[in-house]
Design a protein around this motif. Structure first.
Motif, PDB file in Angstrom:
ATOM      1  N   PRO A  52      -8.351   2.215  -1.953  1.00  0.00           N
ATOM      2  CA  PRO A  52      -7.657   1.785  -0.759  1.00  0.00           C
ATOM      3  C   PRO A  52      -7.577   0.265  -0.789  1.00  0.00           C
ATOM      4  O   PRO A  52      -8.355  -0.372  -1.505  1.00  0.00           O
ATOM      5  CB  PRO A  52      -8.569   2.252   0.369  1.00  0.00           C
ATOM      6  CG  PRO A  52      -9.922   2.253  -0.236  1.00  0.00           C
ATOM      7  CD  PRO A  52      -9.728   2.622  -1.687  1.00  0.00           C
ATOM      8  N   ARG A  76      -4.955   6.729  -1.979  1.00  0.00           N
ATOM      9  CA  ARG A  76      -4.239   5.498  -1.683  1.00  0.00           C
ATOM     10  C   ARG A  76      -4.152   4.679  -2.951  1.00  0.00           C
ATOM     11  O   ARG A  76      -5.061   4.717  -3.793  1.00  0.00           O
ATOM     12  CB  ARG A  76      -4.934   4.709  -0.579  1.00  0.00           C
ATOM     13  CG  ARG A  76      -4.659   5.313   0.778  1.00  0.00           C
ATOM     14  CD  ARG A  76      -4.907   4.339   1.862  1.00  0.00           C
ATOM     15  NE  ARG A  76      -6.150   3.616   1.632  1.00  0.00           N
ATOM     16  CZ  ARG A  76      -6.800   2.969   2.568  1.00  0.00           C
ATOM     17  NH1 ARG A  76      -6.341   2.963   3.786  1.00  0.00           N
ATOM     18  NH2 ARG A  76      -7.903   2.340   2.291  1.00  0.00           N
ATOM     19  N   PRO A 127       0.814  -1.215   0.000  1.00  0.00           N
ATOM     20  CA  PRO A 127       0.000   0.000   0.000  1.00  0.00           C
ATOM     21  C   PRO A 127       0.848   1.267   0.000  1.00  0.00           C
ATOM     22  O   PRO A 127       1.922   1.309   0.602  1.00  0.00           O
ATOM     23  CB  PRO A 127      -0.811  -0.119   1.298  1.00  0.00           C
ATOM     24  CG  PRO A 127      -0.051  -1.057   2.159  1.00  0.00           C
ATOM     25  CD  PRO A 127       0.715  -1.977   1.255  1.00  0.00           C
ATOM     26  N   ILE A 183      -8.938   7.944   3.428  1.00  0.00           N
ATOM     27  CA  ILE A 183      -8.961   8.916   2.343  1.00  0.00           C
ATOM     28  C   ILE A 183     -10.281   9.664   2.354  1.00  0.00           C
ATOM     29  O   ILE A 183     -10.590  10.416   1.465  1.00  0.00           O
ATOM     30  CB  ILE A 183      -8.700   8.300   0.947  1.00  0.00           C
ATOM     31  CG1 ILE A 183      -9.735   7.239   0.620  1.00  0.00           C
ATOM     32  CG2 ILE A 183      -7.294   7.763   0.854  1.00  0.00           C
ATOM     33  CD1 ILE A 183      -9.764   6.882  -0.857  1.00  0.00           C
ATOM     34  N   LEU A 242       0.506   5.683   0.062  1.00  0.00           N
ATOM     35  CA  LEU A 242      -0.299   6.888   0.275  1.00  0.00           C
ATOM     36  C   LEU A 242       0.375   8.048  -0.450  1.00  0.00           C
ATOM     37  O   LEU A 242       1.571   8.264  -0.311  1.00  0.00           O
ATOM     38  CB  LEU A 242      -0.391   7.186   1.771  1.00  0.00           C
ATOM     39  CG  LEU A 242      -1.088   8.488   2.181  1.00  0.00           C
ATOM     40  CD1 LEU A 242      -2.583   8.437   1.863  1.00  0.00           C
ATOM     41  CD2 LEU A 242      -0.871   8.767   3.662  1.00  0.00           C
ATOM     42  N   ARG A 298      -5.347  13.623  -1.166  1.00  0.00           N
ATOM     43  CA  ARG A 298      -4.647  12.363  -0.911  1.00  0.00           C
ATOM     44  C   ARG A 298      -5.315  11.233  -1.651  1.00  0.00           C
ATOM     45  O   ARG A 298      -6.515  11.258  -1.921  1.00  0.00           O
ATOM     46  CB  ARG A 298      -4.557  12.067   0.574  1.00  0.00           C
ATOM     47  CG  ARG A 298      -5.876  11.875   1.248  1.00  0.00           C
ATOM     48  CD  ARG A 298      -5.742  11.778   2.756  1.00  0.00           C
ATOM     49  NE  ARG A 298      -6.675  12.686   3.384  1.00  0.00           N
ATOM     50  CZ  ARG A 298      -7.064  12.612   4.661  1.00  0.00           C
ATOM     51  NH1 ARG A 298      -6.594  11.678   5.437  1.00  0.00           N
ATOM     52  NH2 ARG A 298      -7.931  13.466   5.147  1.00  0.00           N
ATOM     53  N   THR A 327       0.676   2.489   5.883  1.00  0.00           N
ATOM     54  CA  THR A 327      -0.289   3.347   5.184  1.00  0.00           C
ATOM     55  C   THR A 327      -1.608   2.639   4.902  1.00  0.00           C
ATOM     56  O   THR A 327      -2.561   3.265   4.438  1.00  0.00           O
ATOM     57  CB  THR A 327       0.272   3.861   3.842  1.00  0.00           C
ATOM     58  OG1 THR A 327       0.385   2.756   2.926  1.00  0.00           O
ATOM     59  CG2 THR A 327       1.621   4.521   4.013  1.00  0.00           C
TER      60      THR A 327
END
Lengths: 300, 300
Positions: free
Chosen positions: B20, A254, A238, A286, A240, A252, A281
């Motif tokens: 995500p 992800r 993951p 988000i 960010l 932001r 992260t």
């Protein structure tokens, strides 16, 4: 005030414990510490002429108290492009402001020119502030400016700031370290000199037990993803991504490591990006964060 | 406010860009970002009940402005042993203060007890502050406390701080990074769980092109020096040791890697030590620094 530096530490005598690396000039030997006493009693203080001040990520509330006081009493401020307008607004009225940022709209100012300006403008009794985005200790080319001041015998002081990595993690509601999982956090700059390849220790950076932060990572995003995966980091690691951390324009996303480049492409051109890689992260929110609203509630 | 975390990110769908990591609960899919917009307009803000606040290295002038404001309006403060008395003095009169530090003199408080206290004490409208030395994002076990709050549905906010590494470098007049020489800075904690060996990626830490900072490094100093040298770092690599950074009791020494343990032994027992390894420290001044005197001159 610091003495001029040199790099002859390879010659250090093995019999001198606790000594600084030996320097070529005899005077520097006086720096050898024979007793270790609290520094609060040191008699050799010199009033600095230049203050290197960390402006933090952008939100003026993330300035240090000391930075705020210094800006309020400034005579001259040399500032970078990454310093936010809100922070610039705290500079004393009537102070001379000089933009020396590479993205300041003006013709590009070379680092050597900035170094010379600092030396030329420094004067006893004048509060000359060198204002740098984030933390001046991290990727701010502080060393080159310090070296110029030392060579000219100009005393200085450094005021640390909140670096973008910490502010980004805070805004996303995650920690940069995790007990038993991310026992190491590392910051790298992904900005190479013009014409040079990005020479980083990819083996060290590609560690699934660390949190790895890349500053100024926009241009090198594809390279970063490729090299990290080539050195063993999973494609699903993951990541960010954040821009304009702590500012009203903060964004932001992800993504996974294998989707890093398309994620970068979704950010508006020109905004500086910070990329945080690692399992820490995975829990980043988000969704909209209560940051700004909470601030309004607590103020006043 | 953040949703409960899980770690099932290995199942992420390759067709979902910018998503995500996939979570096991359906609700979390709503976090998938379809448009990327500045967060200042986010409508989902929740007033936090707990504020994780970085207390910085000790000097109250190195608090952030936001931390200062929050302390001045606190109802309850849970604080660590590393928070300085000067910072504690800024807490609102009448606020309830609870020492939860491992070195607070009281019987040792387990992390799980701190987690439970946070959940129990959190209340809408109450300003509950969890005050941590330095930067709460770095080696502050923030993740465990966040997880407890998330599990209980308690909203929180994190205020980053100045970490000890930056404050130490600032006080010593050096940068943590050097263009073309130290392109990477890494922080590691040298504190292992009781009975466990210190499991760090020594190969990554022993990089002569990086600046490497060890937090809580007193007990493991001999191990650190030995491992770094065994992994290729030169015995003469310069090292900076500092305690009580930014406080009147601040002390610092320079040494070489092969002299690390005797250097550590010169510090008084019990003071927390930070150890910075790498060529960037070669220029560190160990003479008295103008920090405190300069502050006096600029104030008022």
């Amino acid at each position: 005030m610091k003495l001029p530096r040199d790099s002859a530490h390879a010659d250090v005598s093995p019999t001198l414990f606790f000594s600084p690396p030996i320097r070529s000039d005899d005077a520097s030997r006086e720096l050898v510490s024979t007793t270790l006493e609290p520094e609060g009693v040191g008699p050799e203080a010199t009033t600095p002429s230049v203050f290197f001040v960390g402006a933090g990520p952008g939100d003026p509330d993330l300035l240090t108290v000391r930075a705020l006081k210094l800006l309020g009493g400034a005579d001259v401020v040399l500032y970078d492009a990454l310093v936010s307008d809100d922070v610039l607004g705290l500079i004393k009225r009537g102070a001379k402001r000089i933009a020396v940022g590479k993205r300041a709209g003006a013709p590009c100012i070379a680092q050597s020119d900035i170094n010379r300006m600092l030396v030329r403008l420094a004067r006893p009794g004048r509060r000359l502030i060198r204002l740098k985005g984030g933390d001046p200790l991290i990727f701010a080319r502080l060393g080159e400016e310090i070296a110029a001041l030392e060579a000219a015998g100009v005393p200085f002081e450094i005021i640390p700031g909140v670096t973008a990595a910490s502010a980004a993690a805070a805004a996303a509601g995650i920690s940069l370290t995790t007990r038993g999982q991310a026992r190491r956090v590392q910051f790298a700059t992904a900005h190479a000199r013009a014409g040079e390849e990005l020479a980083l220790d990819w083996r060290s950076l590609a560690d699934d037990k660390a949190t790895t932060v890349f500053y100024m990572a926009r241009e090198a995003a594809a390279l970063i993803a490729g090299r990290l995966m080539a050195h063993g980091l999973g494609a699903r690691t993951p990541v960010l991504l954040m821009s304009d951390v702590s500012r009203p324009t903060q964004m932001r996303l992800r993504a996974c490591l294998c989707e890093l480049q398309p994620a970068v492409d979704r950010f508006p051109p020109g905004v500086p990006l910070i990329i945080i890689v690692g399992d820490a992260t995975a829990a980043a929110s988000i969704a909209a964060h209560p940051h700004s609203e909470a601030r309004a509630a607590i103020r006043g």
